[in-house]
Design a protein around this motif. Structure first.
Motif, PDB file in Angstrom:
ATOM      1  N   GLY A 163      35.634  28.054  50.892  1.00 23.33           N
ATOM      2  CA  GLY A 163      36.575  28.481  49.845  1.00 23.33           C
ATOM      3  C   GLY A 163      36.141  29.790  49.218  1.00 23.33           C
ATOM      4  N   VAL A 164      34.853  29.910  48.928  1.00 23.39           N
ATOM      5  CA  VAL A 164      34.325  31.148  48.341  1.00 23.39           C
ATOM      6  C   VAL A 164      34.560  32.309  49.314  1.00 23.39           C
ATOM      7  CG1 VAL A 164      32.216  32.351  47.637  1.00 23.39           C
ATOM      8  CG2 VAL A 164      32.644  30.017  46.840  1.00 23.39           C
ATOM      9  N   ALA A 165      34.325  32.055  50.591  1.00 21.64           N
ATOM     10  CA  ALA A 165      34.556  33.098  51.601  1.00 21.64           C
ATOM     11  C   ALA A 165      36.015  33.543  51.569  1.00 21.64           C
ATOM     12  CB  ALA A 165      34.185  32.581  52.988  1.00 21.64           C
ATOM     13  N   ALA A 166      36.936  32.600  51.430  1.00 24.76           N
ATOM     14  CA  ALA A 166      38.358  32.951  51.355  1.00 24.76           C
ATOM     15  C   ALA A 166      38.628  33.821  50.132  1.00 24.76           C
ATOM     16  CB  ALA A 166      39.219  31.690  51.315  1.00 24.76           C
ATOM     17  N   GLY A 167      38.040  33.464  49.000  1.00 24.36           N
ATOM     18  CA  GLY A 167      38.233  34.244  47.773  1.00 24.36           C
ATOM     19  C   GLY A 167      37.675  35.648  47.901  1.00 24.36           C
ATOM     20  N   LEU A 168      36.532  35.768  48.548  1.00 25.75           N
ATOM     21  CA  LEU A 168      35.928  37.086  48.778  1.00 25.75           C
ATOM     22  C   LEU A 168      36.823  37.923  49.694  1.00 25.75           C
ATOM     23  CD1 LEU A 168      32.216  35.965  49.305  1.00 25.75           C
ATOM     24  CD2 LEU A 168      33.002  37.458  47.450  1.00 25.75           C
ATOM     25  N   LEU A 178      44.225  19.665  47.256  1.00 29.06           N
ATOM     26  CA  LEU A 178      43.431  19.646  46.022  1.00 29.06           C
ATOM     27  C   LEU A 178      41.948  19.861  46.277  1.00 29.06           C
ATOM     28  CD1 LEU A 178      45.187  16.728  44.106  1.00 29.06           C
ATOM     29  CD2 LEU A 178      45.600  19.194  43.932  1.00 29.06           C
ATOM     30  N   GLY A 179      41.313  20.483  45.289  1.00 27.25           N
ATOM     31  CA  GLY A 179      39.859  20.660  45.352  1.00 27.25           C
ATOM     32  C   GLY A 179      39.418  21.943  46.014  1.00 27.25           C
ATOM     33  N   GLN A 180      40.354  22.818  46.369  1.00 26.82           N
ATOM     34  CA  GLN A 180      39.975  24.060  47.052  1.00 26.82           C
ATOM     35  C   GLN A 180      40.043  25.295  46.160  1.00 26.82           C
ATOM     36  OE1 GLN A 180      41.476  24.738  50.998  1.00 26.82           O
ATOM     37  NE2 GLN A 180      41.607  22.576  51.490  1.00 26.82           N
ATOM     38  N   GLY A 181      40.904  25.267  45.162  1.00 25.01           N
ATOM     39  CA  GLY A 181      41.173  26.477  44.386  1.00 25.01           C
ATOM     40  C   GLY A 181      39.976  27.024  43.632  1.00 25.01           C
ATOM     41  N   LEU A 182      39.146  26.141  43.100  1.00 28.79           N
ATOM     42  CA  LEU A 182      38.023  26.646  42.303  1.00 28.79           C
ATOM     43  C   LEU A 182      37.051  27.430  43.184  1.00 28.79           C
ATOM     44  CD1 LEU A 182      36.931  26.858  39.456  1.00 28.79           C
ATOM     45  CD2 LEU A 182      35.582  24.790  39.851  1.00 28.79           C
ATOM     46  N   SER A 183      36.851  27.001  44.411  1.00 30.79           N
ATOM     47  CA  SER A 183      35.978  27.743  45.334  1.00 30.79           C
ATOM     48  C   SER A 183      36.527  29.148  45.572  1.00 30.79           C
ATOM     49  CB  SER A 183      35.865  27.014  46.674  1.00 30.79           C
ATOM     50  OG  SER A 183      35.257  25.755  46.515  1.00 30.79           O
ATOM     51  N   VAL A 184      37.830  29.243  45.795  1.00 28.72           N
ATOM     52  CA  VAL A 184      38.442  30.555  46.022  1.00 28.72           C
ATOM     53  C   VAL A 184      38.298  31.421  44.770  1.00 28.72           C
ATOM     54  CG1 VAL A 184      40.577  31.775  46.583  1.00 28.72           C
ATOM     55  CG2 VAL A 184      40.058  29.595  47.706  1.00 28.72           C
ATOM     56  N   ALA A 185      38.499  30.808  43.604  1.00 29.36           N
ATOM     57  CA  ALA A 185      38.352  31.540  42.336  1.00 29.36           C
ATOM     58  C   ALA A 185      36.922  32.056  42.192  1.00 29.36           C
ATOM     59  CB  ALA A 185      38.722  30.634  41.165  1.00 29.36           C
ATOM     60  N   ASP A 210      52.349  33.465  53.174  1.00 25.23           N
ATOM     61  CA  ASP A 210      52.933  33.955  54.420  1.00 25.23           C
ATOM     62  C   ASP A 210      54.440  34.167  54.313  1.00 25.23           C
ATOM     63  OD1 ASP A 210      53.162  31.192  54.144  1.00 25.23           O
ATOM     64  OD2 ASP A 210      53.266  30.851  56.291  1.00 25.23           O
ATOM     65  N   HIS A 211      55.060  33.646  53.260  1.00 23.97           N
ATOM     66  CA  HIS A 211      56.504  33.826  53.120  1.00 23.97           C
ATOM     67  C   HIS A 211      56.879  35.034  52.278  1.00 23.97           C
ATOM     68  CE1 HIS A 211      57.798  30.154  55.247  1.00 23.97           C
ATOM     69  NE2 HIS A 211      56.544  29.832  54.997  1.00 23.97           N
ATOM     70  N   GLY A 212      55.844  35.757  51.827  1.00 23.64           N
ATOM     71  CA  GLY A 212      56.085  37.075  51.243  1.00 23.64           C
ATOM     72  C   GLY A 212      56.569  37.111  49.803  1.00 23.64           C
ATOM     73  N   LEU A 213      56.414  36.036  49.055  1.00 24.89           N
ATOM     74  CA  LEU A 213      56.829  36.063  47.653  1.00 24.89           C
ATOM     75  C   LEU A 213      55.839  36.913  46.846  1.00 24.89           C
ATOM     76  CD1 LEU A 213      59.048  34.733  45.856  1.00 24.89           C
ATOM     77  CD2 LEU A 213      57.301  33.084  45.161  1.00 24.89           C
ATOM     78  N   PRO A 214      56.328  37.926  46.130  1.00 23.38           N
ATOM     79  CA  PRO A 214      55.392  38.777  45.368  1.00 23.38           C
ATOM     80  C   PRO A 214      54.737  37.991  44.229  1.00 23.38           C
ATOM     81  CG  PRO A 214      57.601  39.767  45.492  1.00 23.38           C
ATOM     82  CD  PRO A 214      57.726  38.364  45.976  1.00 23.38           C
ATOM     83  N   GLY A 215      53.466  38.293  44.000  1.00 27.67           N
ATOM     84  CA  GLY A 215      52.768  37.679  42.869  1.00 27.67           C
ATOM     85  C   GLY A 215      51.903  36.490  43.223  1.00 27.67           C
ATOM     86  N   ILE A 216      52.111  35.932  44.419  1.00 25.08           N
ATOM     87  CA  ILE A 216      51.319  34.771  44.836  1.00 25.08           C
ATOM     88  C   ILE A 216      49.927  35.241  45.268  1.00 25.08           C
ATOM     89  CG2 ILE A 216      51.133  32.894  46.525  1.00 25.08           C
ATOM     90  CD1 ILE A 216      53.540  32.344  45.074  1.00 25.08           C
ATOM     91  N   GLU A 217      48.894  34.724  44.624  1.00 24.95           N
ATOM     92  CA  GLU A 217      47.530  35.130  44.986  1.00 24.95           C
ATOM     93  C   GLU A 217      46.969  34.286  46.128  1.00 24.95           C
ATOM     94  OE1 GLU A 217      45.948  37.693  43.893  1.00 24.95           O
ATOM     95  OE2 GLU A 217      46.877  38.205  41.982  1.00 24.95           O
ATOM     96  N   LEU A 218      47.387  33.017  46.202  1.00 24.51           N
ATOM     97  CA  LEU A 218      46.750  32.094  47.151  1.00 24.51           C
ATOM     98  C   LEU A 218      47.745  31.046  47.642  1.00 24.51           C
ATOM     99  CD1 LEU A 218      43.903  31.103  48.302  1.00 24.51           C
ATOM    100  CD2 LEU A 218      43.925  29.485  46.409  1.00 24.51           C
ATOM    101  N   SER A 219      47.713  30.803  48.932  1.00 25.99           N
ATOM    102  CA  SER A 219      48.436  29.654  49.474  1.00 25.99           C
ATOM    103  C   SER A 219      47.580  28.436  49.193  1.00 25.99           C
ATOM    104  CB  SER A 219      48.614  29.794  50.989  1.00 25.99           C
ATOM    105  OG  SER A 219      49.188  31.040  51.308  1.00 25.99           O
TER     106      SER A 219
END
Ligand SMILES: [Mg+2]
Lengths: 318, 278
Positions: free
Chosen positions: A66-71, B122-129, B109-118
């Protein structure tokens, strides 16, 4: 006489590590992500050279992905490497959604691939990773045959691709035999030996075994073509169709389960385009066990002689 | 984007988002109503007051990032984006339909402006953040990352892997918010799987914890401002919300978590939202 000379045994993971370092020297956005086993998965070179670009996240593989995706979404080029069993399987949902659905350039190194991991036993032998990675939309799956090729392909994957990549490599020192000057492009198979009776399509460590099998067959007046498929996805359909057309029989060889892996990928191409007999050499729907790599390759039927036997079966079915 | 200064104006926006949510769900015939209504105040505060962003330039590098980990509240996310000017309000009617840019769960992938993440698993967003916040730190950039999570989501182990890593790397440019509505699909979180003591858990993981009424725009603004001032550690806001907020007849009723209103219900719900005194 051997057509390919072993320059000296080397683990493919050292090639991966060298490729990451080479890419990092050229692109300052390349970052490393570590899950504790840095040296053992070929990332120590990078971590020692660029400590400020190496992010330690501990034994938490789901978070690493997940972190890799964010980076990657923020313009970085993260390389995350750990044992293939964790890199590809424990994290499958994170790879599916955070990486592949978002289609971000995250490079995932799958170390300790295959049964040649040896004494650690079944828990640490990645034998299902090709199947799970290649089914993910947007994913590129790379499986180099030796250290030289691992370095070339890793560098190209990091610098030349834009989506998710899984690179598979092993721990055991194996023959390093490919020529650095040979044309090596992601998505392009390599014909290493000409042949007309049967084609052996191999990936990873099994390419060397395939070359040895071709020599055994040659002694029995069977002309076997040997093709190295180092990119399992996208697979080189042309070289497979040509082999089916010209030799009429195919053997696939992989250090992986025969269900869903490399052999299946080849068979999908064959049945769609030019149906010919296909025999599969690989793990026959079973877990591995502890033992010396050589002993295990022998016990589970992954040696040159097993490939040669499969070639004769394929020819017999023509 | 200019922050909305007047409190009354912000409250009007909250009502507008709620009405948009009810209309788009009724039109779609499916979707998650309860938490979408409950988070309208949070989205209004973030998009119309707290976050630095530019709807005319969605890819602006200096923008603050919003990571929506609970993709199922997409309806209120889309309403906030449309009302901010990322795309037309009219497009909200296409929610969940074939060929729409408004996927059931957000899909870039559907091109809506403003979307940061697909997102939606659950449980994945905090890692991406965490990854985004790390990138900002590495590049010494001043943009911040705001993430939104569900309370049921706290049951996912990966959340805690991410929590540990954010504190380890001292990501004070990250502020998470937990939608604490005490319910999830099967019922009360305390019955499905207790997540308390929540504040103590986050503190133990090294985060600065704030608690506030998530349906009070002024309280949210004040709390986000405090979170922004935290140095040396990540911050999290445990925001108490009511699922179904604004529609008195369904407030706190978990059966409305994953349901859409019929056209008749929608009419009634919209009337309730518009009549609510705030
Ligand atoms: Mg909830």
């Amino acid at each position: 006489m051997k057509m390919y000379k072993n320059k000296g045994d080397k683990p493919t993971k050292t090639g991966f590590g060298a490729g990451v370092l080479a890419a990092a020297h050229q692109n300052g956005n390349v970052l490393g992500i570590g899950a504790d086993i840095t040296a053992s998965v070929g990332m120590n070179l990078f971590a020692d050279t660029f400590p400020g670009r190496f992010i330690s996240l501990g034994i938490a593989e789901q978070n690493c992905i997940g972190v890799a995706a964010g980076l990657a979404l923020s313009g970085k080029v993260p390389v995350f490497s750990t044992y293939g069993v964790f890199a590809a399987l424990r994290t499958a949902d994170q790879i599916r959604i955070s990486v592949c659905y978002n289609n971000v350039h995250v490079i995932i190194g799958g170390a300790h691939a295959g049964i040649s991991v040896g004494a650690d036993g079944a828990t640490h032998q990645a034998l299902e990773d090709i199947a799970v990675m290649r089914v993910m939309p947007n994913m590129t799956v790379v499986s180099p045959c030796d250290a030289t090729q691992a370095e070339i392909l890793t560098e190209k994957a990091i610098l030349g691709l834009s989506g998710p990549v899984y690179i598979r490599f092993g721990r055991e020192a194996v023959p390093d035999f490919t020529d650095e000057q040979q044309e090596t492009e992601i998505g392009k198979g390599q014909e290493l030996k000409q042949g007309k009776d049967v084609s052996i399509l191999a990936t990873g460590h099994m390419v060397w075994e395939a070359l040895e099998a071709a020599e055994m067959l040659s002694a029995q007046n069977i002309s076997a073509r040997v093709i190295n498929i180092h990119t399992i996805k996208p697979i080189d359909e042309d070289i497979i169709c040509k082999a089916a057309e010209e030799t009429g029989a195919i053997v696939t060889a992989e250090e992986h389960q025969i269900f869903g892996g490399f052999g299946s990928a080849v068979a999908e191409v064959v049945v769609r385009n030019r149906p010919v007999p296909v025999e599969f050499v690989g793990m026959a729907d079973t877990f591995g066990e502890s033992g010396k790599p050589e002993e295990l390759m022998g016990k589970y039927g992954l040696k040159a002689k097993d490939i040669a036997a499969a070639a004769k079966r394929a020819i017999g079915r023509k | 984007m200019n922050a909305v200064k007047t409190k009354d104006k912000l409250k009007e926006i909250v009502k507008t988002l709620r009405v948009d949510v009810v209309k788009s769900l009724a039109e779609a015939g499916s979707g998650h109503l309860g938490a979408s209504l409950g988070l309208a105040d949070v989205f209004a505060v973030l998009y119309f007051h707290i976050m630095r962003h530019d709807p005319q330039n969605p890819g602006w590098e200096e923008r603050d990032r919003l990571i929506l980990s609970i993709g199922h509240v997409a309806p209120v996310y889309y309403a906030a984006l449309a009302r901010s000017g990322y795309f037309s309000v009219e497009e909200l009617k296409t929610l969940r339909k074939l060929g729409s840019r408004l996927q059931g769960h957000p899909g870039r992938d559907h091109g809506l402006p403003g979307i940061e993440l697909s997102a939606g698993s659950l449980g994945q967003g905090l890692s991406v953040a965490v990854g985004m916040a790390l990138a900002a730190k590495l590049d010494r950039r001043s943009w911040r990352v705001y993430s939104i999570h569900g309370d049921g989501e706290m049951q996912e182990g990966s959340v805690w892997e991410a929590a540990m890593s954010a504190a380890h790397h001292k990501l004070d440019n990250l502020t998470a918010l937990i939608d604490r509505n005490f319910v999830q699909i099967d019922g009360e979180t305390s019955r499905v799987m207790e997540i308390e003591p929540l504040k103590e858990k986050w503190e133990a993981f090294g985060w600065k914890v704030f608690q506030c009424d998530g349906n009070d725009t002024e309280a949210l603004i004040e709390t986000y401002s405090k979170a922004r001032a935290v140095a040396g550690q990540p911050s999290v806001i445990i925001a108490r919300t009511k699922m179904g907020k604004g529609v008195k007849t369904i407030e706190d009723d978990y059966r409305w978590h994953g349901k859409a209103p019929s056209p008749e219900e929608a009419e009634d719900f919209i009337k309730q939202i518009e009549d609510e005194n705030v």
